[in-house]
Scaffold this motif. Sequence first.
Motif, PDB file in Angstrom:
ATOM      1  N   SER A 129      -3.268   8.195   5.119  1.00  0.00           N
ATOM      2  CA  SER A 129      -3.258   7.377   3.897  1.00  0.00           C
ATOM      3  C   SER A 129      -3.775   5.969   4.171  1.00  0.00           C
ATOM      4  CB  SER A 129      -1.848   7.316   3.305  1.00  0.00           C
ATOM      5  OG  SER A 129      -0.999   6.438   4.032  1.00  0.00           O
ATOM      6  N   LEU A 130      -3.541   5.471   5.382  1.00  0.00           N
ATOM      7  CA  LEU A 130      -3.993   4.125   5.735  1.00  0.00           C
ATOM      8  C   LEU A 130      -5.487   4.083   6.035  1.00  0.00           C
ATOM      9  CD1 LEU A 130      -0.996   3.035   7.990  1.00  0.00           C
ATOM     10  CD2 LEU A 130      -1.570   2.112   5.742  1.00  0.00           C
ATOM     11  N   ASN A 131      -6.115   5.254   6.200  1.00  0.00           N
ATOM     12  CA  ASN A 131      -7.545   5.298   6.479  1.00  0.00           C
ATOM     13  C   ASN A 131      -8.392   5.013   5.233  1.00  0.00           C
ATOM     14  OD1 ASN A 131      -7.267   5.846   9.194  1.00  0.00           O
ATOM     15  ND2 ASN A 131      -7.283   8.067   8.913  1.00  0.00           N
ATOM     16  N   PHE A 132      -7.749   5.002   4.062  1.00  0.00           N
ATOM     17  CA  PHE A 132      -8.462   4.638   2.839  1.00  0.00           C
ATOM     18  C   PHE A 132      -8.496   3.115   2.746  1.00  0.00           C
ATOM     19  CE2 PHE A 132      -7.152   8.937   2.078  1.00  0.00           C
ATOM     20  CZ  PHE A 132      -8.090   9.485   1.218  1.00  0.00           C
ATOM     21  N   GLY A 133      -9.139   2.491   3.718  1.00  0.00           N
ATOM     22  CA  GLY A 133      -9.089   1.034   3.829  1.00  0.00           C
ATOM     23  C   GLY A 133      -9.690   0.293   2.649  1.00  0.00           C
ATOM     24  N   HIS A 134     -10.606   0.951   1.920  1.00  0.00           N
ATOM     25  CA  HIS A 134     -11.266   0.276   0.796  1.00  0.00           C
ATOM     26  C   HIS A 134     -10.446   0.378  -0.485  1.00  0.00           C
ATOM     27  CE1 HIS A 134     -12.311   4.492   0.705  1.00  0.00           C
ATOM     28  NE2 HIS A 134     -12.659   4.378  -0.560  1.00  0.00           N
ATOM     29  N   ILE A 135      -9.327   1.108  -0.439  1.00  0.00           N
ATOM     30  CA  ILE A 135      -8.469   1.230  -1.618  1.00  0.00           C
ATOM     31  C   ILE A 135      -7.510   0.037  -1.653  1.00  0.00           C
ATOM     32  CG2 ILE A 135      -6.676   2.594  -2.738  1.00  0.00           C
ATOM     33  CD1 ILE A 135      -9.358   3.873  -2.936  1.00  0.00           C
ATOM     34  N   ASP A 136      -7.610  -0.745  -2.707  1.00  0.00           N
ATOM     35  CA  ASP A 136      -6.789  -1.959  -2.810  1.00  0.00           C
ATOM     36  C   ASP A 136      -5.423  -1.594  -3.394  1.00  0.00           C
ATOM     37  OD1 ASP A 136      -6.073  -4.602  -2.738  1.00  0.00           O
ATOM     38  OD2 ASP A 136      -7.000  -5.089  -4.658  1.00  0.00           O
ATOM     39  N   SER A 137      -4.603  -0.943  -2.574  1.00  0.00           N
ATOM     40  CA  SER A 137      -3.299  -0.466  -3.041  1.00  0.00           C
ATOM     41  C   SER A 137      -2.242  -0.736  -1.983  1.00  0.00           C
ATOM     42  CB  SER A 137      -3.370   1.039  -3.337  1.00  0.00           C
ATOM     43  OG  SER A 137      -2.084   1.574  -3.562  1.00  0.00           O
ATOM     44  N   ASP A 138      -1.045  -1.086  -2.443  1.00  0.00           N
ATOM     45  CA  ASP A 138       0.062  -1.292  -1.502  1.00  0.00           C
ATOM     46  C   ASP A 138       0.767   0.015  -1.145  1.00  0.00           C
ATOM     47  OD1 ASP A 138       1.287  -0.788  -3.914  1.00  0.00           O
ATOM     48  OD2 ASP A 138       2.666  -2.487  -3.842  1.00  0.00           O
ATOM     49  N   LEU A 139       0.415   1.120  -1.831  1.00  0.00           N
ATOM     50  CA  LEU A 139       1.144   2.370  -1.662  1.00  0.00           C
ATOM     51  C   LEU A 139       1.186   2.888  -0.222  1.00  0.00           C
ATOM     52  CD1 LEU A 139       2.741   4.653  -2.989  1.00  0.00           C
ATOM     53  CD2 LEU A 139       0.567   5.777  -3.519  1.00  0.00           C
ATOM     54  N   PRO A 140       0.030   3.003   0.495  1.00  0.00           N
ATOM     55  CA  PRO A 140       0.122   3.526   1.859  1.00  0.00           C
ATOM     56  C   PRO A 140       0.939   2.644   2.789  1.00  0.00           C
ATOM     57  CG  PRO A 140      -2.102   2.750   1.385  1.00  0.00           C
ATOM     58  CD  PRO A 140      -1.368   2.769   0.088  1.00  0.00           C
ATOM     59  N   TRP A 141       0.893   1.339   2.568  1.00  0.00           N
ATOM     60  CA  TRP A 141       1.678   0.429   3.417  1.00  0.00           C
ATOM     61  C   TRP A 141       3.172   0.592   3.136  1.00  0.00           C
ATOM     62  CZ3 TRP A 141      -0.931  -1.411   7.274  1.00  0.00           C
ATOM     63  CH2 TRP A 141      -2.305  -1.589   7.149  1.00  0.00           C
ATOM     64  N   LEU A 142       3.513   0.812   1.867  1.00  0.00           N
ATOM     65  CA  LEU A 142       4.915   1.045   1.527  1.00  0.00           C
ATOM     66  C   LEU A 142       5.409   2.357   2.138  1.00  0.00           C
ATOM     67  CD1 LEU A 142       4.849   0.017  -2.242  1.00  0.00           C
ATOM     68  CD2 LEU A 142       5.896  -1.260  -0.355  1.00  0.00           C
ATOM     69  N   GLY A 143       4.571   3.411   2.050  1.00  0.00           N
ATOM     70  CA  GLY A 143       4.959   4.698   2.608  1.00  0.00           C
ATOM     71  C   GLY A 143       5.188   4.632   4.098  1.00  0.00           C
ATOM     72  N   ASP A 144       4.260   3.986   4.817  1.00  0.00           N
ATOM     73  CA  ASP A 144       4.411   3.899   6.268  1.00  0.00           C
ATOM     74  C   ASP A 144       5.542   2.941   6.637  1.00  0.00           C
ATOM     75  OD1 ASP A 144       3.348   4.903   8.777  1.00  0.00           O
ATOM     76  OD2 ASP A 144       2.792   2.833   9.200  1.00  0.00           O
ATOM     77  N   GLY A 145       5.746   1.908   5.830  1.00  0.00           N
ATOM     78  CA  GLY A 145       6.855   0.995   6.089  1.00  0.00           C
ATOM     79  C   GLY A 145       8.196   1.699   5.993  1.00  0.00           C
ATOM     80  N   LEU A 146       8.340   2.537   4.974  1.00  0.00           N
ATOM     81  CA  LEU A 146       9.574   3.298   4.817  1.00  0.00           C
ATOM     82  C   LEU A 146       9.788   4.241   5.999  1.00  0.00           C
ATOM     83  CD1 LEU A 146      12.008   4.157   3.118  1.00  0.00           C
ATOM     84  CD2 LEU A 146      10.519   5.793   1.949  1.00  0.00           C
ATOM     85  N   PHE A 147       8.692   4.871   6.448  1.00  0.00           N
ATOM     86  CA  PHE A 147       8.777   5.775   7.604  1.00  0.00           C
ATOM     87  C   PHE A 147       9.224   5.016   8.850  1.00  0.00           C
ATOM     88  CE2 PHE A 147       6.456   7.425  11.359  1.00  0.00           C
ATOM     89  CZ  PHE A 147       7.115   8.637  11.497  1.00  0.00           C
ATOM     90  N   GLN A 148       8.613   3.868   9.109  1.00  0.00           N
ATOM     91  CA  GLN A 148       8.981   3.078  10.294  1.00  0.00           C
ATOM     92  C   GLN A 148      10.427   2.599  10.215  1.00  0.00           C
ATOM     93  OE1 GLN A 148       7.055   2.850  12.877  1.00  0.00           O
ATOM     94  NE2 GLN A 148       5.175   3.638  11.973  1.00  0.00           N
ATOM     95  N   LEU A 149      10.874   2.273   9.013  1.00  0.00           N
ATOM     96  CA  LEU A 149      12.226   1.754   8.821  1.00  0.00           C
ATOM     97  C   LEU A 149      13.287   2.840   8.934  1.00  0.00           C
ATOM     98  CD1 LEU A 149      14.074  -0.627   7.951  1.00  0.00           C
ATOM     99  CD2 LEU A 149      13.598   0.021   5.589  1.00  0.00           C
ATOM    100  N   SER A 150      13.108   3.929   8.193  1.00  0.00           N
ATOM    101  CA  SER A 150      14.183   4.917   8.081  1.00  0.00           C
ATOM    102  C   SER A 150      14.112   6.023   9.121  1.00  0.00           C
ATOM    103  CB  SER A 150      14.169   5.540   6.684  1.00  0.00           C
ATOM    104  OG  SER A 150      12.943   6.201   6.443  1.00  0.00           O
ATOM    105  N   CYS A 151      12.910   6.367   9.555  1.00  0.00           N
ATOM    106  CA  CYS A 151      12.767   7.491  10.483  1.00  0.00           C
ATOM    107  C   CYS A 151      12.613   7.025  11.926  1.00  0.00           C
ATOM    108  CB  CYS A 151      11.565   8.348  10.070  1.00  0.00           C
ATOM    109  SG  CYS A 151      11.496   9.970  10.835  1.00  0.00           S
ATOM    110  N   GLN A 152      11.806   5.993  12.140  1.00  0.00           N
ATOM    111  CA  GLN A 152      11.545   5.508  13.489  1.00  0.00           C
ATOM    112  C   GLN A 152      12.476   4.380  13.924  1.00  0.00           C
ATOM    113  OE1 GLN A 152       9.893   7.982  14.422  1.00  0.00           O
ATOM    114  NE2 GLN A 152       7.933   7.172  15.136  1.00  0.00           N
ATOM    115  N   LYS A 153      13.138   3.753  12.971  1.00  0.00           N
ATOM    116  CA  LYS A 153      14.022   2.613  13.254  1.00  0.00           C
ATOM    117  C   LYS A 153      13.274   1.469  13.946  1.00  0.00           C
ATOM    118  CE  LYS A 153      17.452   5.127  11.752  1.00  0.00           C
ATOM    119  NZ  LYS A 153      17.955   4.933  10.382  1.00  0.00           N
TER     120      LYS A 153
END
Length: 217
Positions: A129-153
């Motif tokens: 999802s982060l490879n869509f670098g030209h997409i001006d959206s916060d969605l992939p950053w939110l998704g990966d942020g949640l993963f890093q926070l809740s799953c990876q700690k």
Amino acid sequence: MSAPACVDVALRDGSGHVSLPTGAGLPGDVSQVLSLLRRERASLGTWVSIGAEYYLAGKLGEALELFLAAENAAKDDALRADDEQGAVAIKVALGTYYSREAIAARRRGGDEVEAARLTELAQQHLAASLNFGHIDSDLPWLGDGLFQLSCQKDFRAARSRFDAALDLSDKKSHFGLLGMACCQFRKGNYEMALGSYVEALKTPEKCSPAVRVGLAH
């Protein structure tokens, strides 16, 4: 009395739409939903929205079936070109699904192999999802942020993702502010966390009861 919530699927010939009820009214046979979405060449965002409704209703198998079918639909170059935001949403939806299931597997105990498999799938989809670098959206950053926070700690990595989401939204991303507040709270920065929660309450998006509970806490 307000009308029941639904997701509208636009008809391909432009003659109208089909309204699918949500919550307890979701169709029990997801194959009929899949047939409708394929026949009408529904937007990728619509696939994700309906899959999310099944997930929220606790129908995880049906949700995964919809998300995977949406991923296959996104391989249609014409559809993908018209709806790249939807293609990003599919990757984030699958990444989030696998992340939550990995957490559930760990909580059950004795299921580390399955948890590791699900974690790897989550990483793969969120990285895509982060490879869509030209997409001006916060969605992939939110998704990966949640993963890093809740799953990876990994609070540092999570904070960097939420920072990116906030930068893209001029510091107005509702969920970016919530993610940042959670990181700050976990690190013991309670005053900063309170400030982020207060800012989240000011954002235009509908503020969920969970935010108010967090603020009170």
